[in-house]
Design an enzyme around this catalytic site. Structure first.
Site, short mmCIF file in Angstrom:
data_model
loop_
_atom_site.label_atom_id
_atom_site.label_comp_id
_atom_site.label_asym_id
_atom_site.label_seq_id
_atom_site.Cartn_x
_atom_site.Cartn_y
_atom_site.Cartn_z
N SER A 1 12.79 20.34 5.50
CA SER A 1 11.39 20.34 5.91
C SER A 1 10.59 21.33 5.08
O SER A 1 11.12 22.32 4.60
CB SER A 1 11.23 20.69 7.38
OG SER A 1 9.85 20.73 7.71
N LYS B 1 16.21 17.42 12.55
CA LYS B 1 15.03 17.23 11.69
C LYS B 1 14.09 16.20 12.32
O LYS B 1 12.86 16.35 12.29
CB LYS B 1 15.46 16.78 10.29
CG LYS B 1 14.29 16.32 9.37
CD LYS B 1 13.38 17.47 9.02
CE LYS B 1 12.08 17.15 8.31
NZ LYS B 1 11.86 16.01 7.53
N HIS C 1 12.36 17.93 15.09
CA HIS C 1 11.38 18.82 14.44
C HIS C 1 10.10 18.05 14.14
O HIS C 1 8.99 18.50 14.44
CB HIS C 1 11.97 19.39 13.15
CG HIS C 1 10.97 20.01 12.22
ND1 HIS C 1 10.10 19.24 11.45
CD2 HIS C 1 10.65 21.29 11.95
CE1 HIS C 1 9.32 20.05 10.75
NE2 HIS C 1 9.62 21.28 11.03
N ASN C 2 10.25 16.88 13.57
CA ASN C 2 9.07 16.08 13.23
C ASN C 2 8.32 15.63 14.49
O ASN C 2 7.10 15.59 14.50
CB ASN C 2 9.46 14.87 12.39
CG ASN C 2 9.77 15.26 10.95
OD1 ASN C 2 10.11 16.40 10.68
ND2 ASN C 2 9.69 14.32 10.04
N GLU D 1 6.37 18.43 15.59
CA GLU D 1 5.24 18.55 14.64
C GLU D 1 4.10 17.59 15.04
O GLU D 1 2.93 17.96 15.01
CB GLU D 1 5.78 18.24 13.24
CG GLU D 1 4.79 18.23 12.12
CD GLU D 1 5.46 17.76 10.81
OE1 GLU D 1 6.55 18.26 10.47
OE2 GLU D 1 4.89 16.88 10.14
P1 NDP Z 1 10.45 8.73 -2.40
O1 NDP Z 1 10.80 8.62 -0.98
O2 NDP Z 1 9.12 8.25 -2.84
O3 NDP Z 1 11.59 8.00 -3.25
C1 NDP Z 1 11.49 7.83 -4.65
C2 NDP Z 1 12.83 8.09 -5.30
O4 NDP Z 1 13.83 7.20 -4.79
C3 NDP Z 1 12.77 7.87 -6.79
O5 NDP Z 1 13.57 8.82 -7.43
C4 NDP Z 1 13.35 6.46 -6.92
O6 NDP Z 1 13.88 6.19 -8.19
C5 NDP Z 1 14.44 6.54 -5.90
N1 NDP Z 1 14.93 5.22 -5.50
C6 NDP Z 1 14.30 4.31 -4.72
N2 NDP Z 1 15.07 3.22 -4.55
C7 NDP Z 1 16.23 3.46 -5.22
C8 NDP Z 1 17.41 2.72 -5.40
N3 NDP Z 1 17.60 1.51 -4.84
N4 NDP Z 1 18.38 3.26 -6.19
C9 NDP Z 1 18.23 4.46 -6.75
N5 NDP Z 1 17.12 5.21 -6.59
C10 NDP Z 1 16.14 4.72 -5.84
O7 NDP Z 1 10.62 10.25 -2.91
P2 NDP Z 1 10.27 11.65 -2.21
O8 NDP Z 1 10.61 12.66 -3.22
O9 NDP Z 1 8.94 11.65 -1.58
O10 NDP Z 1 11.32 11.74 -1.00
C11 NDP Z 1 12.71 11.70 -1.23
C12 NDP Z 1 13.40 11.73 0.12
O11 NDP Z 1 13.07 12.94 0.79
C13 NDP Z 1 12.97 10.61 1.06
O12 NDP Z 1 14.06 10.17 1.81
C14 NDP Z 1 11.95 11.26 1.96
O13 NDP Z 1 11.86 10.64 3.22
C15 NDP Z 1 12.52 12.66 2.07
N6 NDP Z 1 11.58 13.73 2.38
C16 NDP Z 1 10.33 13.74 1.86
C17 NDP Z 1 9.44 14.75 2.16
C18 NDP Z 1 8.10 14.76 1.56
O14 NDP Z 1 7.30 15.64 1.93
N7 NDP Z 1 7.78 13.86 0.64
C19 NDP Z 1 9.83 15.86 3.05
C20 NDP Z 1 11.17 15.80 3.47
C21 NDP Z 1 12.01 14.76 3.16
P3 NDP Z 1 12.94 5.53 -9.34
O15 NDP Z 1 12.21 6.68 -9.95
O16 NDP Z 1 13.90 4.89 -10.26
O17 NDP Z 1 12.03 4.55 -8.66
#
Ligand code: NDP
Length: 481
Positions: free
Chosen positions: A128, A182, A185-186, A189
């Site tokens: 988080s 987590k 937590h959300n 939130e």
């Molecule tokens: P996203 O959730 O937008 O995911 C994008 C990433 O996932 C890219 O690296 C993409 O690769 C990859 N991806 C998607 N599909 C596949 C696949 N089939 N095979 C391999 N790679 C894949 O990214 P975030 O950084 O926002 O979040 C990452 C994780 O963290 C998520 O699960 C999210 O829920 C969690 N999270 C996010 C927070 C936030 O504030 N954003 C906070 C806490 C947790 P490519 O570049 O090739 O498309």
């Protein structure tokens, strides 16, 4: 030298966690399905530490020291399963796959069980703090085996936020425990934000204060017992002026709150466990109400109170200051309720799934890094560190005292909101929960009577043991069944 940890998935969260690790002196192997993200990371931030850019999962695994640690930061859901399937065959017994995405804890349980069969530690980890937290120090909630925490914990504690020198990271419990807490937590939130929004709305609608004036109030509140990240950023958002129109930004943002689903998961699970999390549920529903444009349009012309607002008029400075203070107390009291309910759910989940989560340790790691970070969490930690921890946080001495002080103002605020026609579902449901727990007797007795009348569902008596049924369609005598 081999890399200490690998990160796959380099969108904002993965890239920032990788940078955080590298900035702490750890060599990080990095990989992303599409190469451009890896290149961008190295080009812009390569100088921040030791990165090993990898083109394929095979390369990433080959770059790691043993036991291998691979942090998965990809889109939650099917992509996580796909990535696990890519990496698992490349790993050896004792290696660790860490999922830092927002997975549902039941998925984490399933994945952990499957990988355990193959000798691989699967660590579902709550992270988080959003984008900035990932870079500068998040709150980290790892589940999985104790053994995996021994190999992984020091690294995670290193990059976590610190409060009074204590890292905001601890082993939560086996399998899905980390993702479960987590999730809650959300949920908390959601409730916290809803209560803040209601406090704002009351000051705005009942007192007619401007967003900038309310920002001052929140800034003031942030110096007291409400002091928290969310209160702090509320002041900032309320002070923001829209460049295009010159109006307060909050007045030009469409009033439809969106959700990604963790609040909904929290409530769904609470329903399964039978834990009343009414504060969280109202917050989730308040967001859905806001998004129901058609319902809202259809209901727009329904009558409201004749002479709102009910709060002190502009000239009554003292009365207005008192109302602001009432709202502050109502907010604090409702917040205690929401957190108490969330911690109840964690206790119930921990018992149901066999995790042995330590609520005091959890409050400790939520003091920093995460979105709900607040001074208040120190009070929760203290409550759970007592020799005999309270059944509910409401009766912990500090909170019982705060609720005692707040309850009159809280009632006035809910009454004012109702009188003025300002919706305050969070404040109202919290007060109803407080009064329900306090009540010597609840009308549940009548509900039982009704159930027995139409469905012969039977009832228990408060004066003696046994199960009873009244012959409602007969001579209405009572029989013991
Ligand atoms: P996203 O959730 O937008 O995911 C994008 C990433 O996932 C890219 O690296 C993409 O690769 C990859 N991806 C998607 N599909 C596949 C696949 N089939 N095979 C391999 N790679 C894949 O990214 P975030 O950084 O926002 O979040 C990452 C994780 O963290 C998520 O699960 C999210 O829920 C969690 N999270 C996010 C927070 C936030 O504030 N954003 C906070 C806490 C947790 P490519 O570049 O090739 O498309």
């Amino acid at each position: 030298t081999k890399a200490r940890i690998g990160v796959t998935g380099l969108a904002v969260m993965g890239a920032n966690l990788a940078r955080n690790l590298a900035r702490h002196g750890h060599t990080v192997a990095v990989h992303n399905r599409s190469r451009y993200r890896t290149d961008a990371l190295l080009k812009e931030y390569g100088h921040e530490g030791e990165f090993v850019a990898c083109d394929t999962p095979e390369e990433l695994v080959a770059a790691l020291e043993r036991p291998r640690r691979v942090l998965i930061m990809v889109k939650a859901g099917a992509p996580t399963d796909a990535v696990i399937e890519e990496f698992a065959p490349l790993l050896e017994p004792g290696d660790m796959l860490v999922d830092g995405g927002n997975a549902h804890f039941l998925d984490t349980r399933r994945r952990e069980a499957a990988l355990r069969e193959r000798g691989i530690h699967f660590v579902g980890t709550g992270v988080s703090g959003g984008e900035e937290g990932a870079l500068l120090g998040p709150s980290i909630m790892p589940g999985g085996s104790r053994e995996s925490y021994e190999a992984l914990g020091p690294l995670l504690e290193d990059i976590a936020a610190k409060v009074d020198g204590v890292p905001c990271c601890t082993h939560i419990g086996p399998d899905g425990a980390g993702h479960f807490v987590k999730m809650v937590h959300n949920g908390i939130e959601y409730a916290d934000m809803q209560l803040i929004a209601e406090a704002y709305d009351l000051l705005r609608q009942a007192l007619g204060m401007s967003p900038a004036e309310i920002a001052d109030v929140f800034e003031e509140w942030n110096r007291g017992e409400l002091s928290s990240y969310l209160i702090e950023i509320t002041a900032e958002v309320l002070r923001q002026v829209d460049a295009a129109t010159g109006r307060p930004l909050v007045d030009v943002i469409a009033d439809r709150a969106e959700q990604k689903g963790t609040g909904r998961w929290t409530v769904q699970n609470a329903l399964e466990l039978g834990v009343p999390v009414s504060g969280i549920a109202e917050a989730v529903f308040a967001r859905s109400v806001s998004g129901h444009t058609e319902l809202r349009r259809a209901a727009r012309d329904l009558p409201g109170p004749a002479d709102a607002p009910q709060a002190p008029p502009a000239g009554d400075r003292e009365g207005r200051a008192e109302f602001v203070e009432d709202v502050r107390r109502a907010l604090y009291a409702s917040k205690i309720i929401a957190y108490a309910q969330g911690f109840d759910q964690i206790r119930a989940g921990s018992a149901e799934y066999g995790w042995d989560v330590d609520p005091g340790a959890l409050a400790t790691i939520w003091r920093g890094g995460c979105i709900i970070r607040a001074v208040f969490l120190d009070r929760i930690r203290e409550a759970y560190e007592q020799e005999s921890p309270p059944v509910t946080l409401l009766t912990a001495p500090l909170f019982a005292e705060a609720l005692g002080l707040a309850q009159e103002p809280w009632r006035r605020v809910v009454a004012t909101a109702a009188g003025a026609g300002v919706p305050a579902p969070g404040f109202s449901t919290a007060l109803a929960y407080y009064d329900s727990l306090r009540a010597g007797r609840l009308p549940a007795a009548l509900v039982q009577g009704l159930r027995d009348f139409f469905g012969a569902h039977t009832y228990q008596r408060s004066d003696r043991e046994g199960t009873f049924h009244t012959l409602w369609s007969g001579d209405r005598t009572e029989i013991e069944v």
